[in-house]
Scaffold this motif. Sequence first.
Motif, PDB file in Angstrom:
ATOM      1  N   ALA A  61       0.832  -1.205   0.000  1.00 30.75           N
ATOM      2  CA  ALA A  61       0.000   0.000   0.000  1.00 30.75           C
ATOM      3  C   ALA A  61       0.867   1.255   0.000  1.00 30.75           C
ATOM      4  O   ALA A  61       0.568   2.229  -0.713  1.00 30.75           O
ATOM      5  CB  ALA A  61      -0.927  -0.011   1.206  1.00 30.75           C
ATOM      6  N   HIS A  62       1.940   1.216   0.786  1.00 32.08           N
ATOM      7  CA  HIS A  62       2.849   2.358   0.839  1.00 32.08           C
ATOM      8  C   HIS A  62       3.499   2.593  -0.521  1.00 32.08           C
ATOM      9  O   HIS A  62       3.561   3.729  -1.014  1.00 32.08           O
ATOM     10  CB  HIS A  62       3.916   2.111   1.910  1.00 32.08           C
ATOM     11  N   ARG A  63       3.980   1.515  -1.143  1.00 32.33           N
ATOM     12  CA  ARG A  63       4.636   1.635  -2.451  1.00 32.33           C
ATOM     13  C   ARG A  63       3.641   2.077  -3.527  1.00 32.33           C
ATOM     14  O   ARG A  63       3.972   2.876  -4.404  1.00 32.33           O
ATOM     15  CB  ARG A  63       5.275   0.305  -2.842  1.00 32.33           C
ATOM     16  N   GLU A  64       2.410   1.562  -3.451  1.00 29.53           N
ATOM     17  CA  GLU A  64       1.389   1.959  -4.413  1.00 29.53           C
ATOM     18  C   GLU A  64       1.094   3.450  -4.288  1.00 29.53           C
ATOM     19  O   GLU A  64       0.921   4.150  -5.290  1.00 29.53           O
ATOM     20  CB  GLU A  64       0.119   1.148  -4.188  1.00 29.53           C
ATOM     21  N   ALA A  65       1.057   3.948  -3.046  1.00 30.05           N
ATOM     22  CA  ALA A  65       0.834   5.381  -2.842  1.00 30.05           C
ATOM     23  C   ALA A  65       1.995   6.187  -3.406  1.00 30.05           C
ATOM     24  O   ALA A  65       1.790   7.237  -4.036  1.00 30.05           O
ATOM     25  CB  ALA A  65       0.651   5.672  -1.357  1.00 30.05           C
ATOM     26  N   GLU A  66       3.230   5.705  -3.199  1.00 29.30           N
ATOM     27  CA  GLU A  66       4.399   6.397  -3.752  1.00 29.30           C
ATOM     28  C   GLU A  66       4.336   6.442  -5.270  1.00 29.30           C
ATOM     29  O   GLU A  66       4.596   7.482  -5.880  1.00 29.30           O
ATOM     30  CB  GLU A  66       5.688   5.692  -3.326  1.00 29.30           C
ATOM     31  N   LEU A  67       4.008   5.297  -5.874  1.00 26.23           N
ATOM     32  CA  LEU A  67       3.921   5.261  -7.335  1.00 26.23           C
ATOM     33  C   LEU A  67       2.785   6.134  -7.850  1.00 26.23           C
ATOM     34  O   LEU A  67       2.908   6.779  -8.887  1.00 26.23           O
ATOM     35  CB  LEU A  67       3.749   3.822  -7.817  1.00 26.23           C
ATOM     36  N   GLY A  68       1.673   6.157  -7.134  1.00 24.28           N
ATOM     37  CA  GLY A  68       0.556   7.003  -7.533  1.00 24.28           C
ATOM     38  C   GLY A  68       0.931   8.470  -7.517  1.00 24.28           C
ATOM     39  O   GLY A  68       0.553   9.234  -8.418  1.00 24.28           O
ATOM     40  N   LEU A  73      -1.273  10.006 -10.432  1.00 27.39           N
ATOM     41  CA  LEU A  73      -2.591   9.377 -10.458  1.00 27.39           C
ATOM     42  C   LEU A  73      -3.478   9.856  -9.325  1.00 27.39           C
ATOM     43  O   LEU A  73      -4.693   9.736  -9.401  1.00 27.39           O
ATOM     44  CB  LEU A  73      -2.455   7.854 -10.393  1.00 27.39           C
ATOM     45  N   ASN A  74      -2.898  10.391  -8.286  1.00 23.22           N
ATOM     46  CA  ASN A  74      -3.664  10.826  -7.124  1.00 23.22           C
ATOM     47  C   ASN A  74      -4.098  12.284  -7.224  1.00 23.22           C
ATOM     48  O   ASN A  74      -4.719  12.808  -6.324  1.00 23.22           O
ATOM     49  CB  ASN A  74      -2.844  10.627  -5.850  1.00 23.22           C
ATOM     50  N   GLU A  75      -3.771  12.950  -8.334  1.00 26.93           N
ATOM     51  CA  GLU A  75      -4.083  14.371  -8.456  1.00 26.93           C
ATOM     52  C   GLU A  75      -5.527  14.634  -8.842  1.00 26.93           C
ATOM     53  O   GLU A  75      -6.016  15.721  -8.698  1.00 26.93           O
ATOM     54  CB  GLU A  75      -3.160  15.011  -9.490  1.00 26.93           C
ATOM     55  N   ARG A  76      -6.242  13.621  -9.361  1.00 24.91           N
ATOM     56  CA  ARG A  76      -7.620  13.793  -9.805  1.00 24.91           C
ATOM     57  C   ARG A  76      -8.549  12.984  -8.912  1.00 24.91           C
ATOM     58  O   ARG A  76      -8.984  11.904  -9.282  1.00 24.91           O
ATOM     59  CB  ARG A  76      -7.760  13.339 -11.251  1.00 24.91           C
ATOM     60  N   PRO A  77      -8.896  13.474  -7.732  1.00 29.17           N
ATOM     61  CA  PRO A  77      -9.693  12.680  -6.804  1.00 29.17           C
ATOM     62  C   PRO A  77     -11.135  12.483  -7.240  1.00 29.17           C
ATOM     63  O   PRO A  77     -11.811  11.608  -6.741  1.00 29.17           O
ATOM     64  CB  PRO A  77      -9.623  13.466  -5.498  1.00 29.17           C
ATOM     65  N   GLY A  78     -11.648  13.241  -8.195  1.00 29.92           N
ATOM     66  CA  GLY A  78     -13.044  13.126  -8.605  1.00 29.92           C
ATOM     67  C   GLY A  78     -13.311  11.954  -9.535  1.00 29.92           C
ATOM     68  O   GLY A  78     -14.449  11.568  -9.741  1.00 29.92           O
ATOM     69  N   LEU A  79     -12.281  11.361 -10.128  1.00 27.69           N
ATOM     70  CA  LEU A  79     -12.475  10.285 -11.097  1.00 27.69           C
ATOM     71  C   LEU A  79     -12.472   8.932 -10.405  1.00 27.69           C
ATOM     72  O   LEU A  79     -11.751   8.735  -9.435  1.00 27.69           O
ATOM     73  CB  LEU A  79     -11.365  10.314 -12.148  1.00 27.69           C
ATOM     74  N   PRO A  80     -13.265   7.985 -10.907  1.00 26.95           N
ATOM     75  CA  PRO A  80     -13.230   6.649 -10.322  1.00 26.95           C
ATOM     76  C   PRO A  80     -11.897   5.962 -10.627  1.00 26.95           C
ATOM     77  O   PRO A  80     -11.232   6.320 -11.602  1.00 26.95           O
ATOM     78  CB  PRO A  80     -14.394   5.915 -11.007  1.00 26.95           C
ATOM     79  N   PRO A  81     -11.490   4.961  -9.816  1.00 29.73           N
ATOM     80  CA  PRO A  81     -10.174   4.342  -9.986  1.00 29.73           C
ATOM     81  C   PRO A  81      -9.965   3.717 -11.355  1.00 29.73           C
ATOM     82  O   PRO A  81      -8.871   3.734 -11.873  1.00 29.73           O
ATOM     83  CB  PRO A  81     -10.130   3.265  -8.901  1.00 29.73           C
ATOM     84  N   ALA A  82     -10.991   3.159 -12.001  1.00 32.46           N
ATOM     85  CA  ALA A  82     -10.815   2.495 -13.286  1.00 32.46           C
ATOM     86  C   ALA A  82     -10.417   3.491 -14.368  1.00 32.46           C
ATOM     87  O   ALA A  82      -9.656   3.178 -15.264  1.00 32.46           O
ATOM     88  CB  ALA A  82     -12.091   1.769 -13.684  1.00 32.46           C
ATOM     89  N   SER A  83     -10.944   4.717 -14.300  1.00 32.70           N
ATOM     90  CA  SER A  83     -10.635   5.686 -15.345  1.00 32.70           C
ATOM     91  C   SER A  83      -9.329   6.417 -15.067  1.00 32.70           C
ATOM     92  O   SER A  83      -8.853   7.161 -15.903  1.00 32.70           O
ATOM     93  CB  SER A  83     -11.775   6.685 -15.479  1.00 32.70           C
TER      94      SER A  83
END
Length: 134
Positions: A61-68, A73-83
């Motif tokens: 989870a930590h590494r996924e957050a770092e990669l995001g 990928l974490n800059e657009r919180p309004g979009l669903p994860p698939a998009s």
Amino acid sequence: MFRRTFWFTAGVGAGVWATTKVNRKLKQLTPESLAAQAADKAIDAGHRLKEIAVDIRAQMAHREAELGEALGLNERPGLPPASRRPAVGRGGPAAVVRLHAADGPPNTAGTHRTTENTTEEPGTGTSYNRNEDH
């Protein structure tokens, strides 16, 4: 006289100690005791494996957050994860072809779509049966 008493007492003490030690070892080697020891070790191993799995999940989870964060990928919180996933294929994102729901899932290779035993090559409009090749 004291020598004989000393050695007699030392012999009795050594005999009692050895007998106690042997009896304890025999009790440890009974089937019930061996089963209990095996169960305890199995439970202990299970707890260790669970701790390892929890640590691995936390690191993932930590590494996924770092990669995001690194990929933005974490800059657009309004979009669903698939998009949020970037569409990558041959030729970049512009070459990605959107399929209708009736067409079925996209092929991971991205080269052609298969249905049963026939394959359609993109752009050629020709299809062939794989079973005819053999």
